[in-house]
Scaffold this motif. Structure first.
Motif, mmCIF file in Angstrom:
data_model
loop_
_atom_site.group_PDB
_atom_site.id
_atom_site.type_symbol
_atom_site.label_atom_id
_atom_site.label_comp_id
_atom_site.label_asym_id
_atom_site.label_seq_id
_atom_site.Cartn_x
_atom_site.Cartn_y
_atom_site.Cartn_z
ATOM 1 N N SER A 24 53.992 32.787 30.756
ATOM 2 C CA SER A 24 55.580 32.565 30.426
ATOM 3 C C SER A 24 56.562 33.666 30.895
ATOM 4 O O SER A 24 56.154 34.806 30.858
ATOM 5 N N LYS A 25 57.641 33.003 31.473
ATOM 6 C CA LYS A 25 58.626 33.977 32.035
ATOM 7 C C LYS A 25 59.574 34.354 30.730
ATOM 8 O O LYS A 25 59.779 33.353 30.121
ATOM 9 N N PRO A 26 60.046 35.563 30.727
ATOM 10 C CA PRO A 26 59.590 36.819 31.113
ATOM 11 C C PRO A 26 58.307 37.181 30.934
ATOM 12 O O PRO A 26 57.781 36.657 29.730
ATOM 13 N N PHE A 27 57.543 38.099 31.726
ATOM 14 C CA PHE A 27 56.157 38.587 31.207
ATOM 15 C C PHE A 27 56.261 39.941 31.790
ATOM 16 O O PHE A 27 56.884 40.454 32.413
ATOM 17 N N SER A 28 55.084 40.583 31.039
ATOM 18 C CA SER A 28 55.025 41.957 31.633
ATOM 19 C C SER A 28 54.090 42.353 32.827
ATOM 20 O O SER A 28 53.478 41.304 32.860
ATOM 21 N N ILE A 29 54.170 43.292 33.187
ATOM 22 C CA ILE A 29 52.963 43.890 34.210
ATOM 23 C C ILE A 29 51.675 43.453 33.594
ATOM 24 O O ILE A 29 50.735 43.040 34.420
ATOM 25 N N THR A 30 51.435 43.746 32.598
ATOM 26 C CA THR A 30 50.097 43.773 31.939
ATOM 27 C C THR A 30 49.615 42.232 31.920
ATOM 28 O O THR A 30 48.599 41.946 32.363
ATOM 29 N N GLU A 31 50.684 41.575 31.325
ATOM 30 C CA GLU A 31 50.444 39.810 31.156
ATOM 31 C C GLU A 31 50.014 39.332 32.677
ATOM 32 O O GLU A 31 49.212 38.587 32.651
ATOM 33 N N LEU A 32 50.706 39.713 33.482
ATOM 34 C CA LEU A 32 50.492 39.259 34.963
ATOM 35 C C LEU A 32 49.076 39.786 35.502
ATOM 36 O O LEU A 32 48.302 38.954 35.899
ATOM 37 N N GLU A 33 48.816 41.185 35.341
ATOM 38 C CA GLU A 33 47.641 41.484 35.518
ATOM 39 C C GLU A 33 46.424 40.981 34.958
ATOM 40 O O GLU A 33 45.247 40.495 35.659
ATOM 41 N N GLU A 34 46.575 40.653 33.776
ATOM 42 C CA GLU A 34 45.571 40.171 32.775
ATOM 43 C C GLU A 34 45.129 38.940 33.464
ATOM 44 O O GLU A 34 43.926 38.127 33.622
ATOM 45 N N VAL A 35 46.220 37.864 33.562
ATOM 46 C CA VAL A 35 45.906 36.398 34.165
ATOM 47 C C VAL A 35 45.239 36.448 35.539
ATOM 48 O O VAL A 35 44.401 35.486 35.684
ATOM 49 N N VAL A 36 45.719 37.432 36.424
ATOM 50 C CA VAL A 36 45.136 37.253 37.701
ATOM 51 C C VAL A 36 43.688 37.901 37.540
ATOM 52 O O VAL A 36 42.702 37.257 38.123
ATOM 53 N N ASN A 37 43.408 38.950 36.858
ATOM 54 C CA ASN A 37 42.199 39.555 36.693
ATOM 55 C C ASN A 37 41.024 38.284 36.012
ATOM 56 O O ASN A 37 40.065 38.169 36.359
ATOM 57 N N LYS A 38 41.804 37.605 34.860
ATOM 58 C CA LYS A 38 41.024 36.575 34.553
ATOM 59 C C LYS A 38 40.546 35.417 35.356
ATOM 60 O O LYS A 38 39.494 35.116 35.241
ATOM 61 N N ALA A 39 41.449 34.892 36.132
ATOM 62 C CA ALA A 39 41.207 33.896 37.183
ATOM 63 C C ALA A 39 40.409 34.369 38.055
ATOM 64 O O ALA A 39 39.205 33.768 38.451
ATOM 65 N N PHE A 40 40.223 35.812 38.605
ATOM 66 C CA PHE A 40 39.324 36.489 39.543
ATOM 67 C C PHE A 40 38.099 36.458 38.760
ATOM 68 O O PHE A 40 36.912 36.322 39.228
ATOM 69 N N LYS A 41 37.961 37.031 37.692
ATOM 70 C CA LYS A 41 36.728 37.131 36.884
ATOM 71 C C LYS A 41 35.870 36.125 36.777
ATOM 72 O O LYS A 41 34.842 36.233 36.944
ATOM 73 N N PHE A 42 36.604 34.983 36.431
ATOM 74 C CA PHE A 42 35.790 33.605 36.066
ATOM 75 C C PHE A 42 35.410 33.006 37.166
ATOM 76 O O PHE A 42 34.787 31.906 36.987
ATOM 77 N N GLY A 43 35.761 33.592 38.289
ATOM 78 C CA GLY A 43 34.983 32.800 39.533
ATOM 79 C C GLY A 43 35.903 31.746 40.184
ATOM 80 O O GLY A 43 35.314 31.115 40.963
ATOM 81 N N LYS A 44 36.922 31.619 39.466
ATOM 82 C CA LYS A 44 37.759 30.612 40.069
ATOM 83 C C LYS A 44 38.530 30.999 41.009
ATOM 84 O O LYS A 44 39.640 30.062 41.631
ATOM 85 N N ALA A 45 38.720 32.025 41.525
ATOM 86 C CA ALA A 45 39.602 32.572 42.520
ATOM 87 C C ALA A 45 38.861 33.470 43.594
ATOM 88 O O ALA A 45 37.749 33.893 43.272
#
Length: 123
Positions: free
Chosen positions: A102-123
């Motif tokens: 959701s916009k606006p978002f924090s740096i932490t929220e952005l990093e979390e969603v990217v790490n989650k996508a990468f961690k689960f192998g979808k990225a």
């Protein structure tokens, strides 16, 4: 290095997300201001994660995401639907997106969603 494609017509948002992801060493970042010819753009840039804005020219984020998710080769690329819309969850579900931010978002929220996508192998 993984590649992130940001589809957003708000240049400021795209630049902020790009700076955060590059400075955090999370990904190379490419930005586009519209979703015209989205499959061709994906084939050219080869992203491992896509951020899709809701109100992006010309067809909108829902249609663009549905186009990606119905493509036999590119449907496995995770899509983060990001918008300031109150009904983000419903929009993301209709689009077939994998994650929301959701916009606006924090740096932490952005990093979390990217790490989650990468961690689960979808990225």
């Amino acid at each position: 290095m993984r590649r992130v494609l940001i589809c957003d017509d708000d240049v400021t948002i795209s630049e902020v997300v790009a700076i955060i992801l590059v400075d955090s060493n999370l990904a190379e970042v490419y930005t586009i201001p519209d979703c015209d010819n989205i499959i061709e753009k994906i084939e050219e840039l080869k992203p491992s994660l896509i951020f899709m804005d809701n109100k992006i020219p010309t067809h909108g984020g829902v249609v663009a995401t549905q186009t990606i998710k119905s493509h036999p080769v590119h449907k496995s690329i995770p899509v983060v639907y990001f918008t300031a819309s109150q009904d983000i969850d419903e929009l993301a579900e209709n689009a077939g997106a994998d994650y929301t931010l959701s916009k606006p978002f924090s740096i932490t929220e952005l990093e979390e969603v990217v790490n989650k996508a990468f961690k689960f192998g979808k990225a």
